[in-house]
Design a protein around this motif. Sequence first.
Motif, PDB file in Angstrom:
ATOM      1  N   MET A 750       3.566  -4.510 -21.707  1.00 21.15           N
ATOM      2  CA  MET A 750       4.572  -5.784 -21.955  1.00 21.15           C
ATOM      3  C   MET A 750       4.415  -6.745 -20.423  1.00 21.15           C
ATOM      4  O   MET A 750       4.090  -7.694 -20.476  1.00 21.15           O
ATOM      5  N   VAL A 751       4.640  -5.737 -19.322  1.00 24.32           N
ATOM      6  CA  VAL A 751       4.998  -6.514 -18.221  1.00 24.32           C
ATOM      7  C   VAL A 751       3.401  -6.837 -17.823  1.00 24.32           C
ATOM      8  O   VAL A 751       3.556  -8.013 -17.231  1.00 24.32           O
ATOM      9  N   LEU A 752       2.417  -6.241 -18.142  1.00 24.68           N
ATOM     10  CA  LEU A 752       1.091  -6.716 -17.515  1.00 24.68           C
ATOM     11  C   LEU A 752       0.795  -7.819 -18.502  1.00 24.68           C
ATOM     12  O   LEU A 752       0.114  -8.764 -17.764  1.00 24.68           O
ATOM     13  N   ALA A 753       1.113  -8.062 -19.648  1.00 27.32           N
ATOM     14  CA  ALA A 753       0.870  -9.196 -20.451  1.00 27.32           C
ATOM     15  C   ALA A 753       1.526 -10.490 -19.985  1.00 27.32           C
ATOM     16  O   ALA A 753       1.250 -11.374 -19.709  1.00 27.32           O
ATOM     17  N   ALA A 754       2.948 -10.208 -19.497  1.00 26.93           N
ATOM     18  CA  ALA A 754       3.735 -11.478 -18.842  1.00 26.93           C
ATOM     19  C   ALA A 754       2.931 -11.845 -17.493  1.00 26.93           C
ATOM     20  O   ALA A 754       2.846 -12.925 -17.268  1.00 26.93           O
ATOM     21  N   ALA A 755       2.428 -10.854 -16.898  1.00 27.39           N
ATOM     22  CA  ALA A 755       1.812 -11.306 -15.661  1.00 27.39           C
ATOM     23  C   ALA A 755       0.644 -11.919 -15.961  1.00 27.39           C
ATOM     24  O   ALA A 755       0.278 -13.089 -15.061  1.00 27.39           O
ATOM     25  N   ASN A 756      -0.272 -11.648 -16.786  1.00 27.91           N
ATOM     26  CA  ASN A 756      -1.491 -12.291 -17.334  1.00 27.91           C
ATOM     27  C   ASN A 756      -1.167 -13.752 -17.619  1.00 27.91           C
ATOM     28  O   ASN A 756      -1.802 -14.764 -17.225  1.00 27.91           O
TER      29      ASN A 756
END
Length: 762
Positions: A750-756
Amino acid sequence: MTNKITTSNLGYPRIGKNREWKKALEAYWSGKVSEQDFLAQMAGIQLQHLQSQQKAGIDLIPVNDFTYYDHVLDTAVMFGVVPQRYAYNGGAVPLDLYFAMARGSASAPACEMTKWFNTNYHYIVPEIGSLTPQLTENKPLAAYRFAKTQAGIEGKPVIVGLYTFLKLSKGFPAAETGEVAARFLPVYIQLLQELEQEGVAWVQIDEPAVVTGLAPEDIELLKTIYGAISAAVPGLKLILQTYFEAAEPLEALLELPVQAIGLDFVHDGGANLEAVERLGWPADKWLGAGIIDGRSIWRADPDAKLGLIQKLAAHVPLDRLILQPSSSLLHVPVTVQSESKLKPAVKQALAFADEKLAELGLLAAAAGGGNGNAAAQLAESREALAAFRALPERGRQDVAEQVRRLDALPDSRSLPFAERVKLQQAKWKLPLLPTTTIGSFPQTAEVRQARLKWRKGVWNEERYDAFVRRQIAEAITLQEELGLDVLVHGEFERTDMVEFFGEKLAGYLFTQNGWVQSYGSRCVKPPVIYADVAFIQPMTVKESVYAQSLTRLPVKGMLTGPVTILNWSFVRDDLSREEVAKQIALALRHEVQALEDAGIEMIQVDEPAIREGLPLKAEDHEHYLNWAVRSFRVATNHVKDTTQVHTHMCYSEFNDMIGAISAMDADVISIETSRSHGELIAAFENDDYDKGIGLGVYDIHSPRVPEVEEMTQNIERALRVLDAGQFWINPDCGLKTRGWEETEAALRNMVLAAANVRKNNA
C-alpha cells in the motif's frame, strides 16, 4: 374451551451455544480438519439446533436456515450464480469454491459483502450479470430430509424469495429486473416442485425487501412471480414472510396467491396492526404474527403481547393465527442459561433465542386457554419485569438533566472546514496522499491469552499494562519502518470496538456468552445498554499518550462513535434510540476533550454502523440522519480548529447519504469500498465532496495480499473523481482479524502504491 394456536420460528442462531459452528469453520479453513470431518461436525450442530426447537414445542420448525457461511450465498450457489472469475463449470458448487466466493482466493477476490437491511449481519452480494441460472442442488430439500430422518421433524423449508434475491443482487440494470426474474422463475419453480413432490406442507419464502417500499412495477413483478409459483405448486402452503418493518401497501400483498403472510408487529411502528384493523384479514389466508422481538434480548411484556393477540384475533380466527418472532433469531444469542454472573434482576429480564421460543409457547397457551401453568408463568414474567424496571440506574436525574441541556451546545466547529483545513495543513505538514490505517492491528493468540490471564487475575494490572506497552512499541516501530505517515497505537488492549467502551461507561452490562454472527465466522458479543449511559473517567488516554511519546509522527486517538456504540449494542427498549444516542454522545464528548487535553490532536471517532441504522422507509431517513449526525457533532465539535477529526464507515451504499456524511463535518473520512470494486466512486461524480477522504484500497476481510499494481489502480480510479489533495490512502477497515505476515505485506504494498501515484501527481 381451548383453541390451538400454531407457533413457528423463522430461523435459529447458527453459531451454537458455545460457538461450535465458528470453531468448526475456522478449523476447516486452517486445514486442521478434513472436509468429511467438517461436514460431520456441521451436521451435528444442525441437529442440535433442530432438537432445541423441537424441545421448545414449536410447531413449524425452519429448515434450510442453517448455512456454512451465509444464506444469501447459499441461494446464489444453489442457482449457479458464480462469477466467471472463479472458473466454475456448472453442477454442485464445491465447498472450497463456496468459501472462495465469501473469502477470496489466491486467484480471485471475494464477492462483495454488505449489511443485511438495517442489521449488523453481513451477506454476500450475488453477481448475476447475463448468467442463466440452473438448480445445482436443492438445499431446502436436503435440509427437509435431514430434519425428518435425523429428528423426526416435518420441517418448514425457508428460502430467500426471488423478489428479495434480485433486489439484493448486482450485475444488471434495475430496469431489467423483470427480464432477470423471468430467467430465474423456472429454477425457483423446479425447487418448489421437488419440495411438493417430497410431501412438504409449508414453505417460508422470505421477502423482507418488500418492506423497503413497493412501486407499481414492484407490485406487478410480485404478482408475476407468485402467480407463476402458485400455479406450479398447488399442493404447497406458501408463507410470504416479511420482517424488519411494516409491509406497505399491505393491500397488494393480500392479493397475492399465497396461503399465509408473515408480518412484523414489533418494528412496524404500529402500521401493520393498523392495516389489519382497517382492511380486515382474508378468510383464505393465515397470518404469521411476529409478536416476539427477533432482534432484542429483552423479555417480552406478556400483557402487552396478549393484548396484541386479542386485537389480531378480532380479525383472524385463532386457528389461522401463527405466533412467531418478528424476524429470524439469527440476530440474538442462543440462551440465557449460560449467564451466571449477571445480577438476578437483570438476568430475569433477558430472553435469548431459546427463551423467546418459550415465550411463544407461553403466549400461545395463554391466548388459547389450554395450559394450566400459564397463569403462574405470566405472573413470574410480570414480577421479573417490574423488578428490572425499578433499578435506580435506569432513571438517573443527572443524565436526564445533561440531555435536556444538550440543545444549548454548539452545533458546529468554530471554523468551517475550508478555513480550518489550512490551519491543519500548516500544523501537520503531511505529504500528498498521506498513508494511514484504520486503527487496529492483529489480535494474535498471544494478545488474547494475555488479556484472558489479566481478566482471570493470573496477571496483575502492572504486568498486563507492560505487555500492552510492548505491543504498542512494536507496532509504532513497524509503522515507521513501513513508511506510514499517520500512525495508530494498535488497540491491543481492546476486545471489541464497542465492548471496550461499554466496559468503561455507566449503564452497560456484559454477557459471558451472548455471541451473535456478524459475517462468516466473525462473531461479536454486543454489550448491553440496560440503564442510563454516562462518562466515568478517561478510557483511551493512557495508551494514546504512550504511543505518541514513541514517535514524532502523529498518532491518532481512536474512539468508537455514538451511533455505532448504539447500533452495535443491545439497547434498552424503554427509551427511544435517539435518546440513548444523546446520552452516549455526551459521554464521548468528555473523552474527546480528555484526549485533546493530553496532547492527542488527531482523533478518529469511528461510525462504521451509521448507515445500517438508516430506517428502511425512505420517508424516515431524514429524521434518523438528523439525530445521528447531531450525535457525532456533539461528541466532536468542541475541539480546536487545528485538531483533526477523522471517522470511518463500513460497507454501505453511501450514494444516497453523501450529504449527511459531509454534514458530520469530520475533517477526514475513510470508507470501506474495496469489495465493491470502486463502485462507490461513482457517488462522487455528481456530488462535490470537499473534505479529506480515504476509499479503502484493499480488502482486509480476505487473507489475500493484493499486488502493488492492483492498489495503484484502485487509487488512480478514485483520483478520477477526487482531488489528490483530499485523498488519503488506507486499508478498507481495521486489521484486527488478520495475521502479522499478511498485514505487513499488504501495508508495504500500500505504501509503495501511494509512492507510485505521488510521483505521477507531483
